[in-house]
Design a protein around this motif. Structure first.
Motif, PDB file in Angstrom:
ATOM      1  N   ASP A  32       3.522  -5.960   7.982  1.00 57.53           N
ATOM      2  CA  ASP A  32       4.733  -5.850   8.677  1.00 57.53           C
ATOM      3  C   ASP A  32       5.513  -4.411   8.983  1.00 57.53           C
ATOM      4  OD1 ASP A  32       5.377  -4.518   6.301  1.00 57.53           O
ATOM      5  OD2 ASP A  32       6.876  -5.817   5.322  1.00 57.53           O
ATOM      6  N   TYR A  33       4.278  -3.664   9.129  1.00 55.44           N
ATOM      7  CA  TYR A  33       4.543  -2.248   9.737  1.00 55.44           C
ATOM      8  C   TYR A  33       5.144  -1.354   8.844  1.00 55.44           C
ATOM      9  CZ  TYR A  33       2.718  -2.995  14.441  1.00 55.44           C
ATOM     10  OH  TYR A  33       1.898  -2.991  15.425  1.00 55.44           O
ATOM     11  N   THR A  34       5.383  -1.690   7.377  1.00 54.42           N
ATOM     12  CA  THR A  34       6.015  -0.879   6.519  1.00 54.42           C
ATOM     13  C   THR A  34       5.040  -0.081   5.704  1.00 54.42           C
ATOM     14  OG1 THR A  34       6.235  -2.375   4.701  1.00 54.42           O
ATOM     15  CG2 THR A  34       7.743  -2.351   6.134  1.00 54.42           C
ATOM     16  N   CYS A  35       5.311   1.028   5.160  1.00 49.66           N
ATOM     17  CA  CYS A  35       4.450   1.565   4.369  1.00 49.66           C
ATOM     18  C   CYS A  35       5.046   2.703   3.292  1.00 49.66           C
ATOM     19  CB  CYS A  35       3.547   2.783   5.618  1.00 49.66           C
ATOM     20  SG  CYS A  35       4.670   4.200   5.994  1.00 49.66           S
ATOM     21  N   GLU A  36       4.285   3.135   2.349  1.00 44.34           N
ATOM     22  CA  GLU A  36       4.897   4.014   1.426  1.00 44.34           C
ATOM     23  C   GLU A  36       5.331   5.261   1.960  1.00 44.34           C
ATOM     24  OE1 GLU A  36       5.312   3.259  -1.665  1.00 44.34           O
ATOM     25  OE2 GLU A  36       4.693   1.356  -1.278  1.00 44.34           O
ATOM     26  N   GLY A 102       9.738   2.710   4.453  1.00 46.01           N
ATOM     27  CA  GLY A 102       9.187   3.468   5.200  1.00 46.01           C
ATOM     28  C   GLY A 102       8.382   3.022   6.248  1.00 46.01           C
ATOM     29  N   VAL A 103       8.185   3.510   7.364  1.00 49.87           N
ATOM     30  CA  VAL A 103       7.253   3.054   8.382  1.00 49.87           C
ATOM     31  C   VAL A 103       6.749   4.281   9.030  1.00 49.87           C
ATOM     32  CG1 VAL A 103       8.377   0.988   9.311  1.00 49.87           C
ATOM     33  CG2 VAL A 103       9.253   3.124  10.106  1.00 49.87           C
ATOM     34  N   ALA A 111       8.974  -6.821  14.911  1.00 50.10           N
ATOM     35  CA  ALA A 111       8.885  -6.463  13.468  1.00 50.10           C
ATOM     36  C   ALA A 111       9.972  -5.896  12.986  1.00 50.10           C
ATOM     37  CB  ALA A 111       7.575  -5.621  13.185  1.00 50.10           C
ATOM     38  N   PHE A 112      10.744  -5.103  14.066  1.00 54.73           N
ATOM     39  CA  PHE A 112      12.139  -4.420  13.583  1.00 54.73           C
ATOM     40  C   PHE A 112      13.108  -5.321  13.300  1.00 54.73           C
ATOM     41  CE2 PHE A 112      15.810  -2.280  15.553  1.00 54.73           C
ATOM     42  CZ  PHE A 112      15.916  -1.204  14.626  1.00 54.73           C
ATOM     43  N   VAL A 123      12.506   3.342   8.172  1.00 55.27           N
ATOM     44  CA  VAL A 123      12.848   4.868   8.338  1.00 55.27           C
ATOM     45  C   VAL A 123      11.363   5.581   8.383  1.00 55.27           C
ATOM     46  CG1 VAL A 123      13.718   6.948   7.078  1.00 55.27           C
ATOM     47  CG2 VAL A 123      15.004   4.917   6.726  1.00 55.27           C
ATOM     48  N   THR A 124      11.343   6.199   9.591  1.00 56.03           N
ATOM     49  CA  THR A 124       9.960   6.980   9.862  1.00 56.03           C
ATOM     50  C   THR A 124       9.918   8.031   8.648  1.00 56.03           C
ATOM     51  OG1 THR A 124      10.148   6.714  12.048  1.00 56.03           O
ATOM     52  CG2 THR A 124       9.044   8.472  11.495  1.00 56.03           C
TER      53      THR A 124
END
Ligand code: PHE
Ligand code: FE
Length: 294
Positions: A32-36, A102-103, A111-112, A123-124
């Motif tokens: 889903d494009y999110t990351c830690e 996070g992204v 996805a957004f 949030v980048t």
């Protein structure tokens, strides 16, 4: 663009024209494009960049940013280093049921929209380099956090953002993302609002910019017209200079209500108007329009 089935690693995303590859590391993103938030990766210089950006913008807010923003910006917490997303999310969840995630950078439209519809704001996590202090091409953690997150603490604005996400998923099916993107641009990124004390900014692109805050409210070069949905959707926008036109709302409630109707017939009528009368260039005021004064 998303690689379905893979848990980690998605293709990078770019918008507009450019020959640079995107900055972020998309290899660590989920499907889903999110990351830690990679907190240990921040250097002392990174935290210093955030602190200097924050101090400079904060001091410009009085008289230019709307009160809702000025009140809520304190909820970001840390000001001398990059805040932890988890801590902001905790407060935000209690206030309006939103969270931040996070992204690695820009993510695909669908996805957004899907994240917004779930009350999750991407949030980048990386911050601009010191030599990009004045201007950074892609949104970084300062733009995303400082610009966008404070108003998610406002219940009405928070509901608007979720409705926008749901509307985006629908616009994708109707092939109307370009028209809907204009709404985001002219409200969420570059919106102005009238208040008893005068004109104020609520758009993230304005609030996180060193120069545009003053320009948007005070410059005689800028045109400011009342928010009108169909007119706005016919309007082109600038991506590489300060905006030439701003749309002014009376309240977040007005914004929410005027965007609540089903957009399906609205997209049709806007498409028809564009086909017959054309798009409206940035900086143009129509004969029947009056400008809003500061
Ligand atoms: N009402 C819009 C629709 O039916 C959804 C929407 C709400 C879009 C708010 C943008 C902002 O498509
Ligand atoms: Fe933004």
């Amino acid at each position: 663009m998303s690689e379905k089935g893979l848990n980690l690693g998605v293709a990078p995303v770019t918008y507009g024209q450019g020959d640079r590859p995107p900055r972020g590391d998309y290899g660590r993103a989920r499907s889903d494009y999110t990351c830690e938030q990679n907190y240990s990766q921040y250097s002392p210089d990174d935290h210093g960049t955030y602190r200097r950006l924050y101090e400079r913008q904060l001091q410009q807010l009085p008289g230019l940013a709307c009160d809702e923003f000025i009140v809520a910006v304190k909820q970001l917490g840390e000001v001398d280093r990059i805040p932890r997303f988890d801590e902001i999310s905790e407060r935000l969840l209690r206030a309006t049921g939103w969270q931040i995630v996070g992204v690695p950078g820009l993510i695909p439209e669908e996805a957004f929209f899907a994240l917004l519809a779930q009350r999750k704001f991407p949030v980048t996590d990386w911050i601009r380099r010191p030599q990009e202090f004045e201007y950074v091409v892609e949104p970084d953690v300062f733009h995303d956090l400082f610009g966008h997150v404070p108003l998610l603490f406002d219940p009405t604005f928070a509901n608007y953002m979720q409705a926008y996400g749901a509307g985006g998923l629908k616009a994708s099916r109707l092939d109307a993302c370009e028209l809907l993107a204009r709404l985001y641009w002219y409200t969420v990124e570059f919106g102005l609002i009238t208040t008893p004390a005068g004109l104020r900014a609520y758009g993230a692109g304005i609030l996180s910019s060193a120069g545009e805050l003053r320009h948007s409210i005070q410059s005689a070069q800028a045109r400011r017209v009342r928010f009108e949905l169909r007119r706005l959707m016919r309007s082109r926008y600038k991506i590489d200079t300060y905006q030439a036109t701003y749309f002014v709302i009376d309240s977040f409630q007005q914004l929410f209500e005027s965007t609540a109707p089903d957009f399906t017939p609205i997209y049709q009528s806007v498409r028809k108007a564009i086909a017959t009368e054309g798009e409206i260039e940035a900086g143009v005021v129509l004969p029947n329009e009056s400008e809003v004064s500061a």
